[in-house]
Write a protein that holds these residues in place. Structure first.
Motif, PDB file in Angstrom:
ATOM      1  N   GLN A 156       0.835  -1.206   0.000  1.00  0.00           N
ATOM      2  CA  GLN A 156       0.000   0.000   0.000  1.00  0.00           C
ATOM      3  C   GLN A 156       0.868   1.254   0.000  1.00  0.00           C
ATOM      4  OE1 GLN A 156      -2.861   0.247   3.129  1.00  0.00           O
ATOM      5  NE2 GLN A 156      -4.119  -1.438   2.348  1.00  0.00           N
ATOM      6  N   TYR A 157       1.883   1.266   0.838  1.00  0.00           N
ATOM      7  CA  TYR A 157       2.743   2.448   0.936  1.00  0.00           C
ATOM      8  C   TYR A 157       3.423   2.725  -0.401  1.00  0.00           C
ATOM      9  CZ  TYR A 157       6.213   5.794   2.474  1.00  0.00           C
ATOM     10  OH  TYR A 157       6.973   6.927   2.581  1.00  0.00           O
ATOM     11  N   ILE A 158       4.027   1.707  -0.981  1.00  0.00           N
ATOM     12  CA  ILE A 158       4.714   1.866  -2.270  1.00  0.00           C
ATOM     13  C   ILE A 158       3.725   2.309  -3.346  1.00  0.00           C
ATOM     14  CG2 ILE A 158       5.978   0.646  -4.085  1.00  0.00           C
ATOM     15  CD1 ILE A 158       7.185  -1.105  -1.856  1.00  0.00           C
ATOM     16  N   ALA A 159       2.502   1.743  -3.307  1.00  0.00           N
ATOM     17  CA  ALA A 159       1.473   2.133  -4.277  1.00  0.00           C
ATOM     18  C   ALA A 159       1.105   3.608  -4.120  1.00  0.00           C
ATOM     19  CB  ALA A 159       0.226   1.266  -4.097  1.00  0.00           C
ATOM     20  N   GLY A 160       1.014   4.082  -2.863  1.00  0.00           N
ATOM     21  CA  GLY A 160       0.705   5.489  -2.615  1.00  0.00           C
ATOM     22  C   GLY A 160       1.756   6.419  -3.186  1.00  0.00           C
ATOM     23  N   VAL A 161       3.027   6.033  -3.036  1.00  0.00           N
ATOM     24  CA  VAL A 161       4.133   6.827  -3.577  1.00  0.00           C
ATOM     25  C   VAL A 161       4.106   6.829  -5.101  1.00  0.00           C
ATOM     26  CG1 VAL A 161       6.648   7.007  -3.746  1.00  0.00           C
ATOM     27  CG2 VAL A 161       5.593   6.440  -1.549  1.00  0.00           C
ATOM     28  N   LEU A 162       3.924   5.648  -5.694  1.00  0.00           N
ATOM     29  CA  LEU A 162       3.940   5.534  -7.158  1.00  0.00           C
ATOM     30  C   LEU A 162       2.743   6.235  -7.799  1.00  0.00           C
ATOM     31  CD1 LEU A 162       5.096   1.825  -7.610  1.00  0.00           C
ATOM     32  CD2 LEU A 162       6.448   3.908  -7.935  1.00  0.00           C
ATOM     33  N   VAL A 163       1.562   6.077  -7.216  1.00  0.00           N
ATOM     34  CA  VAL A 163       0.362   6.725  -7.763  1.00  0.00           C
ATOM     35  C   VAL A 163       0.525   8.241  -7.746  1.00  0.00           C
ATOM     36  CG1 VAL A 163      -2.078   7.214  -7.297  1.00  0.00           C
ATOM     37  CG2 VAL A 163      -1.249   4.858  -7.261  1.00  0.00           C
ATOM     38  N   THR A 164       1.067   8.764  -6.660  1.00  0.00           N
ATOM     39  CA  THR A 164       1.288  10.213  -6.570  1.00  0.00           C
ATOM     40  C   THR A 164       2.264  10.682  -7.643  1.00  0.00           C
ATOM     41  OG1 THR A 164       0.939  10.132  -4.182  1.00  0.00           O
ATOM     42  CG2 THR A 164       2.013  12.091  -5.054  1.00  0.00           C
ATOM     43  N   GLY A 165       3.361   9.941  -7.822  1.00  0.00           N
ATOM     44  CA  GLY A 165       4.349  10.303  -8.839  1.00  0.00           C
ATOM     45  C   GLY A 165       3.773  10.262 -10.246  1.00  0.00           C
ATOM     46  N   ILE A 166       2.986   9.233 -10.542  1.00  0.00           N
ATOM     47  CA  ILE A 166       2.381   9.100 -11.873  1.00  0.00           C
ATOM     48  C   ILE A 166       1.374  10.212 -12.133  1.00  0.00           C
ATOM     49  CG2 ILE A 166       0.879   7.647 -13.298  1.00  0.00           C
ATOM     50  CD1 ILE A 166       2.225   5.217 -11.896  1.00  0.00           C
ATOM     51  N   LEU A 167       0.528  10.490 -11.135  1.00  0.00           N
ATOM     52  CA  LEU A 167      -0.461  11.566 -11.286  1.00  0.00           C
ATOM     53  C   LEU A 167       0.220  12.919 -11.478  1.00  0.00           C
ATOM     54  CD1 LEU A 167      -3.175  10.601  -8.625  1.00  0.00           C
ATOM     55  CD2 LEU A 167      -3.414  10.562 -11.116  1.00  0.00           C
ATOM     56  N   ALA A 168       1.291  13.167 -10.713  1.00  0.00           N
ATOM     57  CA  ALA A 168       2.022  14.434 -10.839  1.00  0.00           C
ATOM     58  C   ALA A 168       2.615  14.576 -12.235  1.00  0.00           C
ATOM     59  CB  ALA A 168       3.124  14.511  -9.785  1.00  0.00           C
ATOM     60  N   LEU A 169       3.155  13.486 -12.773  1.00  0.00           N
ATOM     61  CA  LEU A 169       3.731  13.514 -14.117  1.00  0.00           C
ATOM     62  C   LEU A 169       2.657  13.739 -15.172  1.00  0.00           C
ATOM     63  CD1 LEU A 169       6.264  13.191 -15.831  1.00  0.00           C
ATOM     64  CD2 LEU A 169       5.847  10.723 -15.879  1.00  0.00           C
ATOM     65  N   GLU A 170       1.501  13.083 -15.013  1.00  0.00           N
ATOM     66  CA  GLU A 170       0.399  13.258 -15.970  1.00  0.00           C
ATOM     67  C   GLU A 170      -0.123  14.687 -15.961  1.00  0.00           C
ATOM     68  OE1 GLU A 170      -2.532  10.368 -14.994  1.00  0.00           O
ATOM     69  OE2 GLU A 170      -1.519   8.730 -16.059  1.00  0.00           O
ATOM     70  N   ILE A 171      -0.292  15.244 -14.762  1.00  0.00           N
ATOM     71  CA  ILE A 171      -0.783  16.626 -14.650  1.00  0.00           C
ATOM     72  C   ILE A 171       0.211  17.593 -15.293  1.00  0.00           C
ATOM     73  CG2 ILE A 171      -1.295  18.486 -13.010  1.00  0.00           C
ATOM     74  CD1 ILE A 171      -2.396  16.289 -11.130  1.00  0.00           C
ATOM     75  N   THR A 172       1.500  17.336 -15.077  1.00  0.00           N
ATOM     76  CA  THR A 172       2.548  18.184 -15.669  1.00  0.00           C
ATOM     77  C   THR A 172       2.479  18.149 -17.192  1.00  0.00           C
ATOM     78  OG1 THR A 172       4.008  17.809 -13.778  1.00  0.00           O
ATOM     79  CG2 THR A 172       5.024  18.606 -15.803  1.00  0.00           C
ATOM     80  N   LEU A 173       2.304  16.956 -17.755  1.00  0.00           N
ATOM     81  CA  LEU A 173       2.233  16.804 -19.207  1.00  0.00           C
ATOM     82  C   LEU A 173       0.969  17.434 -19.783  1.00  0.00           C
ATOM     83  CD1 LEU A 173       3.501  13.110 -19.527  1.00  0.00           C
ATOM     84  CD2 LEU A 173       4.738  15.184 -20.192  1.00  0.00           C
ATOM     85  N   LEU A 174      -0.169  17.246 -19.091  1.00  0.00           N
ATOM     86  CA  LEU A 174      -1.446  17.753 -19.598  1.00  0.00           C
ATOM     87  C   LEU A 174      -1.539  19.270 -19.506  1.00  0.00           C
ATOM     88  CD1 LEU A 174      -3.906  15.089 -18.125  1.00  0.00           C
ATOM     89  CD2 LEU A 174      -3.299  15.400 -20.534  1.00  0.00           C
ATOM     90  N   THR A 175      -0.952  19.849 -18.459  1.00  0.00           N
ATOM     91  CA  THR A 175      -1.043  21.301 -18.251  1.00  0.00           C
ATOM     92  C   THR A 175       0.191  22.039 -18.742  1.00  0.00           C
ATOM     93  OG1 THR A 175      -0.155  21.087 -16.013  1.00  0.00           O
ATOM     94  CG2 THR A 175      -2.558  21.011 -16.255  1.00  0.00           C
ATOM     95  N   ASP A 176       1.171  21.284 -19.250  1.00  0.00           N
ATOM     96  CA  ASP A 176       2.412  21.875 -19.754  1.00  0.00           C
ATOM     97  C   ASP A 176       3.095  22.725 -18.680  1.00  0.00           C
ATOM     98  OD1 ASP A 176       4.332  22.179 -21.711  1.00  0.00           O
ATOM     99  OD2 ASP A 176       3.432  24.007 -22.517  1.00  0.00           O
ATOM    100  N   SER A 177       3.117  22.192 -17.461  1.00  0.00           N
ATOM    101  CA  SER A 177       3.680  22.931 -16.318  1.00  0.00           C
ATOM    102  C   SER A 177       5.125  22.525 -16.042  1.00  0.00           C
ATOM    103  CB  SER A 177       2.825  22.689 -15.069  1.00  0.00           C
ATOM    104  OG  SER A 177       1.496  23.059 -15.284  1.00  0.00           O
ATOM    105  N   PHE A 178       5.931  22.532 -17.088  1.00  0.00           N
ATOM    106  CA  PHE A 178       7.323  22.107 -16.928  1.00  0.00           C
ATOM    107  C   PHE A 178       8.142  23.130 -16.132  1.00  0.00           C
ATOM    108  CE2 PHE A 178       5.866  19.729 -20.637  1.00  0.00           C
ATOM    109  CZ  PHE A 178       6.262  18.450 -20.284  1.00  0.00           C
TER     110      PHE A 178
END
Length: 272
Positions: A156-178
């Motif tokens: 669960q802990y590792i999943a929480g870390v990975l899900v957060t990282g993936i969501l952050a990367l997706e939001i960055t790509l979708l909003t072009d917030s580099f």
């Protein structure tokens, strides 16, 4: 002898202290910040953090008479440093880590089945807001392994870390917030070390750390109760990891001592 009573027994003390703190923080911010919306945003984050940590102190399992010492020490450390909340990233990071630490300490008896997933998410989001706290992600992983009860907890802990990282990367790509990623990467630089106050602060924290570690095994009130001993271990390691952060990243920001206000207040009040 000890108390781990439900929150309703502490509602009025917490509510009263929260009202006093809210008045102080609004008065302070009103003289520093002109935007009303910004004042209330900072006041909300700081007051929520304050109330949350008071709950943690009052609902932790140790002698009632020493809890007042914990509250007093927490106030002495927290209130003088609350101007750190004028930086919203720092304020939100403190709030999220306070929530994660409360979950890790197991303050509430009825914990969510997704407890460790939530801890992983909170720690990861904190590291995205303020880079040095990425070390806390590894601390909580270590404590999850140390407090191993079920294999699902670590997953669960590792999943929480990975899900957060993936969501952050997706939001960055979708909003072009580099640009945000660039600003985050700039935090990788280590600030200039200040011997005049950084060394004394680190020495004081090391003394408290050693004192807490010795009390872990010499103080019967801590060592003979498995629940208290487990909480104490988490707090000692949390303080140790923040000492490492201060050694490298404190720089001019000595107000960052706000992050050790809770562990220092609980360790010292339990051991004295």
């Amino acid at each position: 002898m000890y108390s781990n009573s439900p929150f309703n027994k502490y509602f009025f003390p917490v509510f009263g202290l929260w009202i006093i703190f809210l008045g102080v923080i609004i008065f302070y911010l009103n003289s520093k910040i002109t935007s009303v919306s910004e004042i209330w945003t900072i006041a909300t984050i700081s007051s929520l953090s304050y109330a949350l940590n008071l709950i943690t102190i009052l609902c932790s399992k140790f002698r009632k008479k020493r809890k007042i010492w914990g509250v007093a020490i927490y106030n002495l450390l927290f209130i003088p440093s609350c101007n750190e909340f004028s930086n919203l990233n720092i304020g939100i990071t403190y709030l999220l880590l306070s929530m994660a630490l409360l979950l890790m300490l197991g303050i509430f008896k009825k914990s969510s089945q997704l407890k460790y997933f939530n801890i992983g998410m909170l720690a990861s989001i904190s590291s995205l807001l303020y880079f040095p706290t990425i070390i806390i992600v590894f601390l909580f992983l270590f404590m999850t392994i140390v407090n191993y009860k079920e294999k699902i907890n670590i997953s669960q802990y590792i999943a929480g870390v990975l899900v957060t990282g993936i969501l952050a990367l997706e939001i960055t790509l979708l909003t072009d917030s580099f640009s945000y990623l660039a600003n985050w990467a700039n935090q990788l630089t280590i600030p200039k070390f200040h011997f005049e106050y950084q060394i004394p602060i680190l020495l004081i924290l090391l003394v408290i750390l050693i004192f807490g570690w010795i009390s872990q095994y010499s103080n019967k009130n801590i060592s003979e109760d498995l629940y208290i001993s487990s909480q104490h271990t988490i707090l000692v390691f949390y303080l140790l990891f923040w000492i490492l952060i201060y050694a490298f990243f404190m720089g001019d920001n000595y107000e960052l001592l706000i992050f050790v206000s809770l562990p220092v207040s609980l360790i010292t009040s339990r051991c004295i």
